[in-house]
Design an enzyme around this catalytic site. Structure first.
Site, PDB file in Angstrom:
ATOM      1  CD  GLU A 160       5.365 -11.417  11.058  1.00 30.11           C
ATOM      2  OE1 GLU A 160       4.677 -11.462  10.006  1.00 30.11           O
ATOM      3  OE2 GLU A 160       6.236 -10.553  11.251  1.00 30.11           O
ATOM      4  CD  GLU A 276      -0.205 -12.482   7.214  1.00 28.10           C
ATOM      5  OE1 GLU A 276      -0.392 -12.203   8.406  1.00 28.10           O
ATOM      6  OE2 GLU A 276       0.800 -12.117   6.566  1.00 28.10           O
TER       7      GLU A 276
HETATM    8  O1  G3I Z   1      -0.938   4.636   5.601  1.00 27.80           O
HETATM    9  C1  G3I Z   1       0.328   5.203   5.313  1.00 27.80           C
HETATM   10  C2  G3I Z   1       0.143   6.377   4.366  1.00 27.80           C
HETATM   11  O2  G3I Z   1      -0.540   7.406   5.080  1.00 27.80           O
HETATM   12  C3  G3I Z   1       1.511   6.885   3.951  1.00 27.80           C
HETATM   13  O3  G3I Z   1       1.330   7.896   2.965  1.00 27.80           O
HETATM   14  C4  G3I Z   1       2.265   5.713   3.278  1.00 27.80           C
HETATM   15  C5  G3I Z   1       3.653   6.195   2.924  1.00 27.80           C
HETATM   16  O4  G3I Z   1       4.554   5.165   2.947  1.00 27.80           O
HETATM   17  O5  G3I Z   1       2.412   4.618   4.237  1.00 27.80           O
HETATM   18  C6  G3I Z   1       1.143   4.109   4.588  1.00 27.80           C
HETATM   19  O6  G3I Z   1       1.354   3.104   5.518  1.00 27.80           O
HETATM   20  C7  G3I Z   1       1.800   1.882   4.902  1.00 27.80           C
HETATM   21  C8  G3I Z   1       0.789   0.785   5.278  1.00 27.80           C
HETATM   22  O7  G3I Z   1       1.280  -0.500   4.799  1.00 27.80           O
HETATM   23  C9  G3I Z   1      -0.577   1.019   4.661  1.00 27.80           C
HETATM   24  O8  G3I Z   1      -0.540   0.851   3.302  1.00 27.80           O
HETATM   25  C10 G3I Z   1       3.143   1.547   5.538  1.00 27.80           C
HETATM   26  O9  G3I Z   1       4.118   2.494   5.083  1.00 27.80           O
HETATM   27  C11 G3I Z   1       3.582   0.158   5.100  1.00 27.80           C
HETATM   28  O10 G3I Z   1       4.737  -0.241   5.827  1.00 27.80           O
HETATM   29  C12 G3I Z   1       2.476  -0.862   5.442  1.00 27.80           C
HETATM   30  O11 G3I Z   1       2.908  -2.079   4.918  1.00 27.80           O
HETATM   31  C13 G3I Z   1       2.155  -3.206   5.417  1.00 27.80           C
HETATM   32  C14 G3I Z   1       3.127  -4.074   6.252  1.00 27.80           C
HETATM   33  O12 G3I Z   1       2.461  -5.304   6.614  1.00 27.80           O
HETATM   34  C15 G3I Z   1       3.547  -3.394   7.535  1.00 27.80           C
HETATM   35  O13 G3I Z   1       2.414  -3.188   8.349  1.00 27.80           O
HETATM   36  C16 G3I Z   1       1.689  -3.986   4.188  1.00 27.80           C
HETATM   37  O14 G3I Z   1       0.692  -3.211   3.494  1.00 27.80           O
HETATM   38  C17 G3I Z   1       1.078  -5.317   4.628  1.00 27.80           C
HETATM   39  O15 G3I Z   1       0.791  -6.114   3.481  1.00 27.80           O
HETATM   40  C18 G3I Z   1       2.099  -6.080   5.495  1.00 27.80           C
HETATM   41  O16 G3I Z   1       1.460  -7.271   5.935  1.00 27.80           O
HETATM   42  C19 G3I Z   1       2.259  -8.152   6.724  1.00 27.80           C
HETATM   43  C20 G3I Z   1       1.347  -8.726   7.812  1.00 27.80           C
HETATM   44  O17 G3I Z   1       0.820  -7.694   8.590  1.00 27.80           O
HETATM   45  C21 G3I Z   1       2.133  -9.706   8.661  1.00 27.80           C
HETATM   46  N1  G3I Z   1       2.767 -10.731   7.848  1.00 27.80           N
HETATM   47  C22 G3I Z   1       3.569 -10.269   6.718  1.00 27.80           C
HETATM   48  C23 G3I Z   1       2.748  -9.311   5.858  1.00 27.80           C
HETATM   49  C24 G3I Z   1       3.564  -8.846   4.673  1.00 27.80           C
HETATM   50  O18 G3I Z   1       4.681  -8.124   5.120  1.00 27.80           O
END
Ligand code: G3I
Length: 367
Positions: A160, A276
Site C-alpha cells: 500500500e 486478499e
Molecule cells: O493482537 C492484539 C490483541 O492483543 C489486542 O487485545 C487486540 C485489541 O484490539 O488487538 C489485537 O491486534 C489487532 C490485530 O488485527 C490482530 O487481530 C489489531 O488491533 C487490529 O488493528 C489488527 O487488524 C488487522 C489490520 O489489517 C491491521 O493490521 C486485521 O486483522 C487485518 O485483517 C487487516 O488486514 C489488512 C492487510 O494487512 C492489508 N490490506 C487490508 C487488510 C484489511 O484491512
C-alpha cells in the site's frame, strides 16, 4: 421483500436446483473437490489468510482450512507490531507455528508484510529518525526474511505505497518511510529482501486496483508507473499483489479496463497474485439467499476475468469462513446481521461463493 422479487428468487432458485439436478454427476464432483485441488488442476494456487490464535485453538476450522487451502498467509503475525515489538527483539513464535502448520499440511506459506505504514509498533515513532531509519529497515528485513528463507513462497515486500489523493505526481502515499527515506525506500526494501531470501517471489501489494471508478483508474496508473520504474532500474520485484477487497453494491467491474491493466503488468514480465479477496456486504440486502447469490456472482464475475490472464498464479481470500473475518469488526452491517463475505459460512458450510470460486477455477485456462 416484494412478491415479484420472491417470484424472481424462486424461479432463479428452481433454475439453480434444475441445473444442479441436471449436472448431478458434476455437482457431486464439485461438492467433494476442495478449492485447493480445483485450483491445482489448472496450475493455480488457492489459499487464504488466518491467525495463529485461530488455527491453534479451533481444530475443526484448522482441518477445513487444510482441506481447502494450498497456501497460508498470516493475517498479522509477520507485521512489525507483532514480529518486532521492541527495537532489539523479534517475536518469531506465532509465525514459526504457522509455517510449521502450513508445511505439515502440504501448504505453501507467504509473508505479509515487510514494509507498510500500518501496524507499526509503538517504539517506531519514538525511535526511528532520518539518521537510523535505513539501518533499522535493513535489520528488520534481513532478520525476518532471513529467518523464513527457504520456507516462504512469496513476500509482500512493500504494501500500500500508492495513494494518489496525497497529491504527489508519482502517486506515492505519504508514509513515515517516504518522509524519512524518500521514494528509494521501496528499492532498498526489495534489494534487501532479495539478498535475505533469494528464492522468495517478491511482491508489491496494493488495493483499489479492480473497479471501474476513476479513483481505481488513478491507482492502476500510479501502480503501473511504480512497477515500470522499479523494473527499469533493475529492482528485484517479481509480482504484483492485487488485494481485491470488493465492496458489494459499490465496486463495479469494468472487465475491459481490468484485462488491459493485467496485461500491462504481465508485459513487464511480472506475475500477478490475488492476495486478499473478500466481498464487503454491508450495502447488500439482508436476505441471506439474495446476499449470498450477489456475493457469489461478484466472486465468479471477477475471477473469470482475472483468471483469463495467464500471469495470474494464485488467488487468496482474506479469510476462509465468515466465522473469522476482519469485516465483522471493521465493516459491520447497520442491521447487525452477521457479515457473509467469504467461501464458507460461520458453521463452515460451503456457500454459493465457494461454488462460484470453484467454477471459476474449473473454467480457467490451464497454466
Ligand atoms: O493482537 C492484539 C490483541 O492483543 C489486542 O487485545 C487486540 C485489541 O484490539 O488487538 C489485537 O491486534 C489487532 C490485530 O488485527 C490482530 O487481530 C489489531 O488491533 C487490529 O488493528 C489488527 O487488524 C488487522 C489490520 O489489517 C491491521 O493490521 C486485521 O486483522 C487485518 O485483517 C487487516 O488486514 C489488512 C492487510 O494487512 C492489508 N490490506 C487490508 C487488510 C484489511 O484491512
Amino acid at each position: 421483500m416484494g412478491t415479484s422479487i420472491v417470484a424472481d428468487e424462486l424461479s432463479h432458485l428452481s433454475n439453480q436446483i434444475q441445473e444442479i439436478s441436471d449436472r448431478k454427476g458434476d455437482f457431486t464432483v464439485i461438492r467433494n473437490t476442495p478449492l485447493r485441488k480445483r485450483a491445482t488442476a489448472k496450475g493455480l494456487i488457492y489459499g487464504a489468510t488466518s491467525q495463529h490464535r485461530i488455527l491453534s485453538s479451533d481444530k475443526k476450522f484448522a482441518a477445513r482450512f487444510a482441506q481447502e487451502c494450498a497456501i497460508l498467509v498470516p493475517e498479522g503475525e509477520l507485521k512489525w507490531r507483532t514480529i518486532h515489538p521492541s527495537p532489539n527483539y523479534f517475536n518469531f513464535k506465532p509465525g514459526d507455528w504457522m509455517v510449521e502448520f502450513a508445511h505439515a499440511h502440504g501448504m505453501l506459506f507467504r509473508g505479509h508484510t515487510l514494509v507498510w505504514h500500518g501496524s507499526l509498533p509503538r517504539w517506531f515513532a519514538d525511535t526511528v529518525n532520518s539518521r537510523n531509519v535505513e539501518q533499522i529497515l535493513l535489520k528488520h528485513i534481513t532478520t525476518v526474511a532471513g529467518h523464513y528463507a527457504g520456507k516462504i513462497h512469496s513476500w509482500d515486500v512493500v504494501n500500500e505505497a500508492i495513494h494518489p489523493p496525497h497529491g504527489r505526481t508519482d502517486g506515492l502515499r505519504n508514509t513515515p518511510w517516504l518522509q524519512l527515506l524518500g521514494p528509494n525506500y521501496i528499492d532498498i526494501a526489495f534489494r534487501a529482501a532479495a539478498k535475505a531470501d533469494p528464492q522468495a517471489l517478491l511482491v508489491y501489494n496494493d488495493f483499489g486496483l479492480d473497479g471501474a471508478a476513476y479513483q481505481d483508474e488513478l491507482r492502476r496508473t500510479a501502480v503501473l508507473k511504480l512497477l515500470e520504474r522499479l523494473k527499469s532500474v533493475g529492482t528485484p520485484v517479481h509480482a504484483l499483489g492485487i488485494q481485491a477487497h470488493w465492496w458489494g453494491g459499490v465496486t463495479r467491474l469494468d472487465s475491459g479496463k481490468l484485462k488491459a491493466f493485467l496485461r500491462d503488468v504481465a508485459d513487464l514480465d511480472l506475475k500477478i497474485m490475488i492476495t486478499e479477496m473478500d466481498v464487503t456486504d454491508k450495502k447488500l440486502p439482508k436476505d441471506v439467499i439474495l446476499r449470498d447469490r450477489i456475493v457469489a456472482g461478484i466472486y465468479e464475475d471477477y475471477l473469470s476475468v482475472v483468471l483469463d490472464e495467464p500471469a495470474v498464479i494464485a488467488v487468496l481470500t482474506w479469510g476462509l469462513s465468515d466465522r473469522y473475518t476482519w469485516l465483522s469488526k471493521y465493516q459491520p452491517r447497520k442491521d447487525r446481521a452477521p457479515v457473509r463475505p467469504l467461501p464458507l459460512d460461520a458453521q463452515l458450510n460451503r456457500k454459493l461463493a465457494w461454488n462460484a470460486i470453484g467454477r471459476a477455477f474449473d473454467n480457467a485456462p490451464k497454466r
